[in-house]
Design a protein around this motif. Structure first.
Motif, short mmCIF file in Angstrom:
data_model
loop_
_atom_site.label_atom_id
_atom_site.label_comp_id
_atom_site.label_asym_id
_atom_site.label_seq_id
_atom_site.Cartn_x
_atom_site.Cartn_y
_atom_site.Cartn_z
N ASP A 4 23.66 -9.17 21.45
CA ASP A 4 24.40 -8.63 21.92
C ASP A 4 23.52 -6.47 21.95
O ASP A 4 23.34 -7.11 21.02
CB ASP A 4 26.16 -8.47 20.84
CG ASP A 4 26.33 -9.91 22.11
OD1 ASP A 4 26.68 -10.44 22.80
OD2 ASP A 4 27.71 -10.30 21.13
N PRO A 5 23.38 -6.50 22.41
CA PRO A 5 23.76 -4.88 22.28
C PRO A 5 24.27 -4.44 20.40
O PRO A 5 25.32 -4.24 20.13
CB PRO A 5 24.48 -4.40 22.95
CG PRO A 5 24.78 -4.53 24.21
CD PRO A 5 24.60 -6.10 23.50
N LEU A 6 23.41 -3.76 19.93
CA LEU A 6 24.00 -3.16 18.36
C LEU A 6 24.48 -2.17 18.52
O LEU A 6 25.10 -1.16 19.45
CB LEU A 6 22.53 -2.79 17.63
CG LEU A 6 21.84 -3.28 17.32
CD1 LEU A 6 20.41 -2.35 16.58
CD2 LEU A 6 22.43 -4.41 16.39
N VAL A 10 24.46 1.58 14.29
CA VAL A 10 23.62 0.86 13.28
C VAL A 10 22.48 1.92 13.93
O VAL A 10 21.47 2.12 12.89
CB VAL A 10 23.34 -0.24 14.04
CG1 VAL A 10 21.55 -0.79 13.44
CG2 VAL A 10 24.90 -1.47 14.01
N PRO A 11 21.97 1.99 15.57
CA PRO A 11 21.08 3.34 15.43
C PRO A 11 21.20 4.99 15.01
O PRO A 11 20.01 5.61 14.43
CB PRO A 11 20.68 3.53 17.17
CG PRO A 11 21.38 2.21 17.70
CD PRO A 11 22.79 1.89 16.71
N ALA A 12 22.71 5.18 14.19
CA ALA A 12 22.90 6.25 13.90
C ALA A 12 22.19 6.34 12.53
O ALA A 12 21.80 7.34 12.31
CB ALA A 12 23.95 6.69 14.78
N ARG A 13 22.51 5.19 11.97
CA ARG A 13 22.43 5.00 10.93
C ARG A 13 20.86 5.08 10.81
O ARG A 13 20.38 5.66 9.21
CB ARG A 13 23.54 3.65 10.32
CG ARG A 13 23.57 3.59 9.30
CD ARG A 13 23.82 4.92 8.37
NE ARG A 13 24.23 5.01 6.86
CZ ARG A 13 23.26 5.27 5.75
NH1 ARG A 13 22.57 6.79 6.64
NH2 ARG A 13 23.26 5.31 4.36
#
Length: 78
Positions: A4-6, A10-13
């Motif tokens: 599943d896509p994160l 998560v990418p922001a962190r």
């Protein structure tokens, strides 16, 4: 890797952690090349982590924290 896509956070962190590594590196007057040498990593790896393109493994974060002479918690705090 999860199928599943994160979640968006998560990418922001990951980007925030990279920005913290960059600002700490610059505060220490280190180039990416010099940090990479001190951490035993490739400069491209440092660049990818700082830009949030690559999700660093814990071992890399530990090496980077040691090379910057800061506790790991400083790099990953919210």
């Amino acid at each position: 890797m999860p199928s599943d896509p994160l979640p968006d956070w998560v990418p922001a962190r990951r980007r925030a952690i990279g920005e913290c590594i960059r600002s700490t590196r610059l505060h220490r007057n280190l180039t990416q090349e010099r940090l990479a040498e001190r951490a035993g990593l490739d400069r491209k790896t440092i660049n990818r982590i700082e830009n949030g393109v690559m999700s660093p493994v814990l071992d890399h974060l530990l090496l980077i924290a040691d090379a910057l002479d800061v506790p790991l918690a400083v790099l990953v705090r919210e």
